[in-house]
Each structure stands twice: as C-alpha cells, then as structure tokens.
Design an enzyme around this catalytic site. Structure first.
Site, short mmCIF file in Angstrom:
data_model
loop_
_atom_site.label_atom_id
_atom_site.label_comp_id
_atom_site.label_asym_id
_atom_site.label_seq_id
_atom_site.Cartn_x
_atom_site.Cartn_y
_atom_site.Cartn_z
N ASP B 7 0.85 -1.19 0.00
CA ASP B 7 0.00 0.00 0.00
C ASP B 7 0.88 1.24 0.00
OD1 ASP B 7 -2.70 1.19 0.18
OD2 ASP B 7 -1.95 2.01 2.04
N SER B 8 0.29 2.37 -0.39
CA SER B 8 1.04 3.63 -0.39
C SER B 8 1.31 4.12 1.03
CB SER B 8 0.26 4.70 -1.15
OG SER B 8 -0.97 4.94 -0.50
N TYR B 39 -0.06 8.70 -2.90
CA TYR B 39 0.12 8.39 -4.32
C TYR B 39 -0.92 9.13 -5.17
CZ TYR B 39 3.38 4.36 -3.92
OH TYR B 39 4.46 3.54 -3.73
N GLY B 40 -2.11 9.33 -4.61
CA GLY B 40 -3.27 9.72 -5.41
C GLY B 40 -3.20 11.08 -6.06
N CYS B 70 -3.42 -0.89 -2.57
CA CYS B 70 -3.59 0.53 -2.90
C CYS B 70 -4.40 0.65 -4.19
CB CYS B 70 -2.21 1.16 -3.07
SG CYS B 70 -2.24 2.86 -3.66
N ASN B 71 -5.50 1.40 -4.13
CA ASN B 71 -6.34 1.56 -5.31
C ASN B 71 -5.63 2.34 -6.42
OD1 ASN B 71 -9.55 0.97 -5.01
ND2 ASN B 71 -8.53 1.20 -3.04
N THR B 72 -4.85 3.34 -6.03
CA THR B 72 -4.15 4.13 -7.04
C THR B 72 -3.16 3.26 -7.79
OG1 THR B 72 -4.42 6.12 -5.69
CG2 THR B 72 -2.75 6.20 -7.40
N GLU B 159 -4.30 10.15 7.20
CA GLU B 159 -2.92 9.92 7.67
C GLU B 159 -2.62 10.83 8.88
OE1 GLU B 159 -0.10 7.99 6.23
OE2 GLU B 159 -1.51 6.86 5.00
N CYS B 192 -10.73 3.76 -2.42
CA CYS B 192 -9.39 4.06 -1.89
C CYS B 192 -9.30 3.30 -0.58
CB CYS B 192 -9.23 5.56 -1.65
SG CYS B 192 -7.73 5.97 -0.72
N THR B 193 -8.18 2.62 -0.40
CA THR B 193 -8.05 1.71 0.74
C THR B 193 -8.01 2.44 2.07
OG1 THR B 193 -6.70 0.50 -0.85
CG2 THR B 193 -6.87 -0.43 1.33
N HIS B 194 -7.79 3.76 2.01
CA HIS B 194 -7.84 4.53 3.26
C HIS B 194 -9.28 4.76 3.75
CE1 HIS B 194 -3.66 5.61 2.41
NE2 HIS B 194 -3.58 6.17 3.59
#
Lengths: 263, 263
Positions: B7-8, B39-40, B70-72, B159, B192-194
């Site tokens: 993941d980012s 990353y996005g 990570c989706n991005t 974050e 988005c995984t967040h």
C-alpha cells in the site's frame, strides 16, 4: 549564470516573486519537487535524501547560487545541501525568517510572544526556536517566548487550490485556536513557504496579531549574503525569463500554473 | 512463504485485516510506502515508478503472492507490477471492488447509480468505470450509471488521524454534496483503501446510500484467485505474526501505530 530556487512544491514561488522584485537583472531557475511534495510530514532522513537529489539537478545545471525556499528543507537539510553544492553560496529561509520575526516582535506595541506556524518536520527540528534564541543572545536581549504549531494539512490544501475555501479557514482556526484567545497578541511567523498564499486566512484567524511573511526578508538577506561583486557576476547578460523545473510536471496545481504562465 | 500486501501508506491495513480474518493460517508481510504517501495526487508515471520500487523489495524477500491493496497503484500500475513480480500471483483491488459495487447495485431496492469515491489518479485512470462496464458486458445487462468523485484531501486527513474530526466530516460532505441531494440514492464504493477508516463519516454524508467497503471482497477474490493448491503451499508452517515494513518508519501515523501494536 542563473540562481537556483529550490522548493518541495509550488510554495517557493512566493520567495521567487520577492527575489525577482529585488533583483530584476538576475535569471532564476526554479525547481519544485512536486513528485515528492509534501516534505513536512516526512522524516528528516527522507527530507535530506530528497533535497540532495533535487539540488544535484541544479548543481549540474551550473547555478551560481542557491536559495532553499522550502522551510522544511532549510530546517533539516541545509548543512547537507551546502556540502553538496561544493562552495556555491546557499541561503536557507530559517535565519532570515527568524530575524524578520524578532524585528517585528521588537516593533510590536505589546509584548506577547512569537508563534511559528510550520510543517511538522520544521517544528520538530527546532530550527526556528534555535535561530531566535541565537539572535537574542547576540543582541544581549532577553529571548522572546517562542511557541510552535504544526499545521500539516495546510500544504495539501494549498496544493489543492483551496486558498479561499471555508474548510481551509476552519483548519487554520483549529490550528491557531489556542493563540487566537490570547489576551496579548504577538507575532506569528509564516514558517512555511506555502503559507503566504493563505496569509489573509491566517490574519483573520489571529485578530490583533502581526503576521510576518519572510519572503521579502529572504530576498534582502540573499542580496546581502552575495555582496556586490557576486551580484554583478550574476547580473551579466540576463535572459529575463524564469526557467521552471518540476520533478512531476503533471502534479503542478492549477492555481500555480496560472501564476507561472503569467510570470 | 509469506504473502505481500502493498500500500502507499497505512490504508492497506483495512485489506490486511480482511485477509487475515479469511486466511488465518497464512503469514503476511505488509509494505507501506510512507516515504511517498500520498500516491493519489501524483502522476501515473510517478505512481508506476514508486510502485515498482516498492514491490521489488517484496519480490526480493521471496513472497509467494502479492495483494496490491492501494487503489491508485492497482488502477495505474497493475500490469507493470505483474511483470515485475515475474510470475508470482498478483491481485489488485479494482476488479474485486467493481464486482462488489455491481453486486450491491443489483441488490439495491432503488436503481440510482454507482458513485466511485477515490483519489485523483484513480479517477483519472478510469479503471473502475472500465471494470464495471466490462462486468455489465459479461452479464449482458445494461451497464449502471457510474459517477466518480476525486477526494484528494481525505488521505492526508486520514494519515493525520483526523478520523472523527468535524473538518474531515465537512470535507466529505463537500465532496459528495452533489449526490447527497439525489432523489434516488445508489451505491457508493470506497475506491481508496484509506476510506474504510472513515466509512461512518461517508455514510452520514450520503443518507440512504449503500456504502461498499471492498476489503472483504478483495480477500475473497484473493482466495479464489490462488486456488486450493497454492493456498495449501502458503499455509505451510506459518509464524503467525505480521511483518511490517515502512519505507519511512518515522512517518507512520499514531493511530496506525496503535493498530499495528495490537495486531
């Protein structure tokens, strides 16, 4: 010979503007590390690595002097950058910024204190506090009270172009709430090169406070640091245009592109 | 042999949680590229470069399979990551996520539409839209209406640990305001995984909508993708602990550190 201006993103444009105004016969090359912005939430080791990568590009292009316009890089990576530039004059923004804050503090009617608004990495470095204490020691004065506030979300919001957005204003109020209620307003220093883009929002959130943008002072310090002979060298045959370099050109925010196209 | 989860930053922990629940006898190594998060907001070229750097670390450690949480990275770098992993099974989150959204859409009482909430890079890639259209084509159904909304400030806020903060809630409302007023609520996919960290805030901002978190579906797709034999291989002699790798360990947010220490 050009003068390099290095920043983590587009914040350093505020410093470049002041430099151009003061030194119109010098050519500048601006390097924004947009591939790695923001620096302020990264560890100091990572900021040093990224800064050295970025400035090596400017060194290889033969710049005659370098302004590190990024407060985070100036706070944690300046000695490393100086070694990497091999004798080329390098100016960071922390010392001139600290001088500007102390100067404003001495001129302020009420005592109050100095509040540094900056990124997490800048605050954790303690660089501004140290610079202000050294200035007080040099002048033999009692050092002012210095407080520091990390504002990690402001750079992403500014890079997002939310300059006049109510959520940006609410975030600024959240960060400075403790000081906005103070009975003796003091001096707030914009300790991140992005923050002059939102100076109005910060002034509104800190009524009665003197908000200091160090960009002009940095330009003056740069002129003083170089001296007349070196300046004369740099002023030979200017092209008149700014050269723009971005490590990720696709990541330059729209509001900065507008500014760049007009510069 | 461990399974890598890339993941980012710390968002992929939501996927790792689902994987561990479904596959308790497998060992995982989690790699968060905290030195380069987010990353996005970066260009696709930069996301590909960073993803390849990151996964080469996992390849060199001999992982037996890789989940790109990570989706991005899944949206713009999956083919490059697959080549770099040289035959090791790689699963991204976009296809399972698209399936989960379409499944929820078919079960929804009212038609409405599918809204993808994601980073700028994911939205610009069009990966979710394409995956949903392909699913409709396969099933011979009329494709659902798909809308996409970039939410570039949510990752920095998450974050930052502002999970329950009113400014996070206001930012979510700002991003989804156009759909919150819709007369026929549909399905919103957390692209988005967040975002599962703030699923409650998103549900509050979209009353009546079905909010889909794809983490569990990703875990199920991973199990199906590997098949019984490969799973059996991976389930040999597990150590039982997760190995955590972060490209900048000092940049792991406090709320995630709490979670990691309890995992």
């Amino acid at each position: 010979v050009k003068v390099g201006v290095f920043d983590s993103g587009v914040g350093g444009i505020t410093v470049l503007t002041a430099l151009r105004k003061l030194l119109p016969a010098i050519d500048f090359v601006y390097l924004g590390d947009t591939a790695n912005v923001p620096y302020g939430t990264k560890s100091s080791g990572q900021v040093v690595r990224l800064s050295l990568d970025a400035v090596s590009e400017l060194r290889d292009r033969g710049v005659g002097a370098l302004v590190v316009a990024c407060n985070t890089a100036s706070s944690v990576a300046l000695p490393s950058i100086e070694s990497a530039m091999r004798g080329i004059p390098v100016l960071g923004v922390v010392e001139p910024g600290a001088e500007a804050a102390v100067h404003a503090f001495r001129s302020a009617p009420e005592g109050g204190e100095i509040l540094i608004l900056a990124t997490r990495a800048t605050v954790r470095s303690g660089a501004y506090r140290k610079a202000i204490e050294e200035l007080a020691e040099l002048s033999g004065e009692h050092p002012p009270v210095v407080d520091e506030q990390e504002c990690p979300l402001l750079v992403p919001m500014i890079e997002e172009g939310w300059l006049d957005h109510p959520i940006l204003a609410a975030t600024v109020r959240e960060y400075v709430s403790k000081w906005a209620r103070s009975s003796s307003p003091g001096v707030a220093l914009l300790g991140c090169t992005h923050y002059p883009w939102i100076q109005t929002a910060i002034e509104r959130a800190l009524p009665g406070w003197t908000v200091v943008n160090s960009a002009q002072v940095v330009a003056e310090a740069f002129r003083a640091r170089l001296g007349r002979d070196a300046l004369h060298q740099l002023e030979q045959a200017p092209v008149g245009a700014i050269e723009w370099l971005f490590t990720d050109p696709h990541a330059v925010p729209a509001f900065a592109q507008d500014w760049i196209s007009k510069a």
